[in-house]
Design a protein around this motif. Structure first.
Motif, PDB file in Angstrom:
ATOM      1  N   GLY A  30      -5.939   1.174   3.313  1.00  0.00           N
ATOM      2  CA  GLY A  30      -4.751   1.973   3.292  1.00  0.00           C
ATOM      3  C   GLY A  30      -3.979   1.541   1.969  1.00  0.00           C
ATOM      4  N   ALA A  31      -4.335   0.243   1.481  1.00  0.00           N
ATOM      5  CA  ALA A  31      -3.464  -0.052   0.372  1.00  0.00           C
ATOM      6  C   ALA A  31      -4.371  -0.907  -0.486  1.00  0.00           C
ATOM      7  CB  ALA A  31      -2.214  -0.762   0.477  1.00  0.00           C
ATOM      8  N   THR A  32      -4.017  -1.333  -1.849  1.00  0.00           N
ATOM      9  CA  THR A  32      -4.690  -2.404  -2.550  1.00  0.00           C
ATOM     10  C   THR A  32      -3.972  -3.497  -2.925  1.00  0.00           C
ATOM     11  OG1 THR A  32      -3.960  -0.997  -4.752  1.00  0.00           O
ATOM     12  CG2 THR A  32      -6.408  -0.751  -3.804  1.00  0.00           C
ATOM     13  N   ARG A  33      -4.448  -4.841  -3.045  1.00  0.00           N
ATOM     14  CA  ARG A  33      -3.445  -5.895  -3.246  1.00  0.00           C
ATOM     15  C   ARG A  33      -3.648  -6.027  -4.840  1.00  0.00           C
ATOM     16  NH1 ARG A  33      -4.880 -11.498  -0.257  1.00  0.00           N
ATOM     17  NH2 ARG A  33      -2.854 -12.791  -1.386  1.00  0.00           N
ATOM     18  N   ASN A  34      -2.316  -6.397  -5.040  1.00  0.00           N
ATOM     19  CA  ASN A  34      -1.784  -6.527  -6.511  1.00  0.00           C
ATOM     20  C   ASN A  34      -1.743  -8.089  -6.791  1.00  0.00           C
ATOM     21  OD1 ASN A  34      -1.691  -3.933  -6.403  1.00  0.00           O
ATOM     22  ND2 ASN A  34       0.586  -3.761  -6.829  1.00  0.00           N
ATOM     23  N   PHE A  35      -1.596  -8.449  -8.270  1.00  0.00           N
ATOM     24  CA  PHE A  35      -1.108  -9.536  -8.838  1.00  0.00           C
ATOM     25  C   PHE A  35      -2.163 -10.737  -8.094  1.00  0.00           C
ATOM     26  CE2 PHE A  35       2.873  -7.062  -8.746  1.00  0.00           C
ATOM     27  CZ  PHE A  35       2.556  -6.778  -9.882  1.00  0.00           C
ATOM     28  N   GLN A  36      -3.321 -10.681  -8.134  1.00  0.00           N
ATOM     29  CA  GLN A  36      -4.416 -11.898  -7.746  1.00  0.00           C
ATOM     30  C   GLN A  36      -4.966 -12.643  -8.923  1.00  0.00           C
ATOM     31  OE1 GLN A  36      -6.807  -9.238  -5.379  1.00  0.00           O
ATOM     32  NE2 GLN A  36      -6.715 -11.278  -3.898  1.00  0.00           N
ATOM     33  N   ALA A  37      -3.991 -12.686 -10.147  1.00  0.00           N
ATOM     34  CA  ALA A  37      -4.652 -13.571 -11.271  1.00  0.00           C
ATOM     35  C   ALA A  37      -4.691 -15.014 -10.871  1.00  0.00           C
ATOM     36  CB  ALA A  37      -3.469 -13.249 -12.301  1.00  0.00           C
ATOM     37  N   GLU A  38      -3.532 -15.530  -9.894  1.00  0.00           N
ATOM     38  CA  GLU A  38      -3.793 -16.753  -9.748  1.00  0.00           C
ATOM     39  C   GLU A  38      -4.931 -17.163  -8.990  1.00  0.00           C
ATOM     40  OE1 GLU A  38      -0.577 -19.610  -7.368  1.00  0.00           O
ATOM     41  OE2 GLU A  38       0.361 -18.243  -9.035  1.00  0.00           O
ATOM     42  N   LYS A  39      -5.017 -16.333  -7.988  1.00  0.00           N
ATOM     43  CA  LYS A  39      -6.337 -16.658  -6.997  1.00  0.00           C
ATOM     44  C   LYS A  39      -7.612 -16.579  -7.882  1.00  0.00           C
ATOM     45  CE  LYS A  39      -8.101 -14.975  -2.514  1.00  0.00           C
ATOM     46  NZ  LYS A  39      -8.136 -13.998  -1.864  1.00  0.00           N
ATOM     47  N   LEU A  40      -7.661 -15.400  -8.741  1.00  0.00           N
ATOM     48  CA  LEU A  40      -9.053 -15.351  -9.531  1.00  0.00           C
ATOM     49  C   LEU A  40      -9.136 -16.710 -10.298  1.00  0.00           C
ATOM     50  CD1 LEU A  40      -8.723 -11.726 -10.491  1.00  0.00           C
ATOM     51  CD2 LEU A  40     -10.401 -12.783  -8.881  1.00  0.00           C
ATOM     52  N   LEU A  41      -8.183 -17.018 -10.839  1.00  0.00           N
ATOM     53  CA  LEU A  41      -8.150 -18.393 -11.906  1.00  0.00           C
ATOM     54  C   LEU A  41      -8.726 -19.620 -10.988  1.00  0.00           C
ATOM     55  CD1 LEU A  41      -6.169 -18.399 -14.876  1.00  0.00           C
ATOM     56  CD2 LEU A  41      -5.644 -20.541 -13.588  1.00  0.00           C
ATOM     57  N   GLU A  42      -8.241 -19.862  -9.812  1.00  0.00           N
ATOM     58  CA  GLU A  42      -8.319 -21.064  -8.984  1.00  0.00           C
ATOM     59  C   GLU A  42      -9.784 -20.884  -8.680  1.00  0.00           C
ATOM     60  OE1 GLU A  42      -5.966 -21.132  -5.382  1.00  0.00           O
ATOM     61  OE2 GLU A  42      -4.118 -21.588  -6.560  1.00  0.00           O
TER      62      GLU A  42
ATOM     63  N   PRO B 239       2.643  -9.875   3.563  1.00  0.00           N
ATOM     64  CA  PRO B 239       2.144 -11.288   3.076  1.00  0.00           C
ATOM     65  C   PRO B 239       1.896 -11.404   1.519  1.00  0.00           C
ATOM     66  CG  PRO B 239       0.518 -10.242   4.465  1.00  0.00           C
ATOM     67  CD  PRO B 239       1.537  -9.366   4.442  1.00  0.00           C
ATOM     68  N   PHE B 240       1.819 -10.322   1.019  1.00  0.00           N
ATOM     69  CA  PHE B 240       1.491 -10.313  -0.541  1.00  0.00           C
ATOM     70  C   PHE B 240       1.909  -8.902  -1.113  1.00  0.00           C
ATOM     71  CE2 PHE B 240      -2.438  -9.388   2.064  1.00  0.00           C
ATOM     72  CZ  PHE B 240      -2.510  -8.112   1.899  1.00  0.00           C
ATOM     73  N   ASN B 241       1.877  -8.552  -2.397  1.00  0.00           N
ATOM     74  CA  ASN B 241       1.967  -7.286  -2.987  1.00  0.00           C
ATOM     75  C   ASN B 241       1.120  -6.498  -3.013  1.00  0.00           C
ATOM     76  OD1 ASN B 241       4.758  -8.307  -4.224  1.00  0.00           O
ATOM     77  ND2 ASN B 241       3.624  -9.584  -5.630  1.00  0.00           N
ATOM     78  N   MET B 242       1.425  -5.033  -2.543  1.00  0.00           N
ATOM     79  CA  MET B 242       0.186  -4.249  -2.446  1.00  0.00           C
ATOM     80  C   MET B 242       0.910  -2.801  -2.833  1.00  0.00           C
ATOM     81  SD  MET B 242       0.007  -4.052   1.739  1.00  0.00           S
ATOM     82  CE  MET B 242       1.220  -5.297   2.468  1.00  0.00           C
ATOM     83  N   ARG B 243      -0.275  -2.080  -2.881  1.00  0.00           N
ATOM     84  CA  ARG B 243       0.073  -0.547  -3.450  1.00  0.00           C
ATOM     85  C   ARG B 243      -0.743   0.445  -2.437  1.00  0.00           C
ATOM     86  NH1 ARG B 243      -0.803   2.231  -9.279  1.00  0.00           N
ATOM     87  NH2 ARG B 243       0.813   4.031  -9.024  1.00  0.00           N
ATOM     88  N   CYS B 244       0.231   1.344  -1.935  1.00  0.00           N
ATOM     89  CA  CYS B 244      -0.101   2.201  -1.149  1.00  0.00           C
ATOM     90  C   CYS B 244      -1.442   3.146  -1.930  1.00  0.00           C
ATOM     91  CB  CYS B 244       0.815   3.053  -0.627  1.00  0.00           C
ATOM     92  SG  CYS B 244       0.263   4.427   0.654  1.00  0.00           S
ATOM     93  N   LYS B 245      -2.550   3.277  -0.987  1.00  0.00           N
ATOM     94  CA  LYS B 245      -3.633   4.145  -1.984  1.00  0.00           C
ATOM     95  C   LYS B 245      -3.001   5.778  -1.771  1.00  0.00           C
ATOM     96  CE  LYS B 245      -7.601   1.452  -1.255  1.00  0.00           C
ATOM     97  NZ  LYS B 245      -8.715   1.244  -0.604  1.00  0.00           N
ATOM     98  N   THR B 246      -2.334   5.974  -0.585  1.00  0.00           N
ATOM     99  CA  THR B 246      -1.905   7.553  -0.634  1.00  0.00           C
ATOM    100  C   THR B 246      -0.873   7.894  -1.494  1.00  0.00           C
ATOM    101  OG1 THR B 246      -2.212   6.864   1.743  1.00  0.00           O
ATOM    102  CG2 THR B 246      -1.663   9.221   1.058  1.00  0.00           C
TER     103      THR B 246
END
Length: 189
Positions: A103-115, A38-45
């Motif tokens: 297990g992962a971190t969510r990426n590209f939340q700039a739009e959400k933070l702006l809102e 559902p969103f861009n993420m990056r594996c922590k492992t």
């Protein structure tokens, strides 16, 4: 001939539907579903990027003791495409979104933070205006000034476009040809 509309079933005279045992399924039963990230993420492992829309075979379960306005919250388990580490995320009906669990971190939340920032500023302004009628007036004049500036800029742009629209390219080309011919004549002389 047998009717194809109503399949023939034989119920013996001593048949009692109440005697059929009920299927007891556990509350935390997991289903296998096919879903997209559902969103861009990056594996922590391993640091692998998993892009929104990547398809996965996931395990889905209902989160126990967690509901939002009567809506059940679901948890999904997926595996990283590179290192097969487990990644989990949950549905978040409150914000019509998903929340990353582990297990992962969510990426590209700039739009959400702006809102969120805009919402916070709006809330602050409303709270300020509730207590101070002078602030209401100040904000109103500030808004009207800003609107006037925007309208002036728009008018300027319209005028600029109008000026550029009135340029007669045919006349310009004709004038250029005449100048060119005159130069040629001078060179020949």
């Amino acid at each position: 001939p047998k009717s194809t509309l109503f399949p023939q079933k034989y119920y013996p005279p001593d048949f009692d539907p109440a005697k059929i045992p009920k299927l007891k399924l556990p509350k935390d039963r997991q289903y296998v579903v096919r879903l997209m990230a559902p969103f861009n993420m990056r594996c922590k492992t391993c640091g692998e990027y998993i892009y929104k829309g990547k398809k996965f075979n996931a395990r889905k379960e209902t989160v126990q003791n967690e509901v939002y306005l009567g809506l059940p919250i679901f948890r999904f388990y997926i595996k990283c495409t590179r290192c097969l580490a487990e990644i989990t995320f949950k549905t978040d009906p409150e914000n019509t979104d998903y929340t990353m669990e582990h297990g992962a971190t969510r990426n590209f939340q700039a739009e959400k933070l702006l809102e969120e920032e805009e919402k916070r500023l709006q809330k602050e302004r409303e709270e300020e205006e509730l207590n101070n009628p002078m602030k209401v007036l100040e904000n109103r004049t500030k808004d009207s000034k800003l609107e006037m500036e925007v309208l002036e800029n728009l008018q300027e742009l319209k005028e600029l476009n109008q000026r550029q629209a009135n340029v007669d390219f045919e006349a310009m080309l004709k004038q250029y040809k005449e100048l060119e011919e005159e130069q040629r004549r001078k060179e020949q002389e």
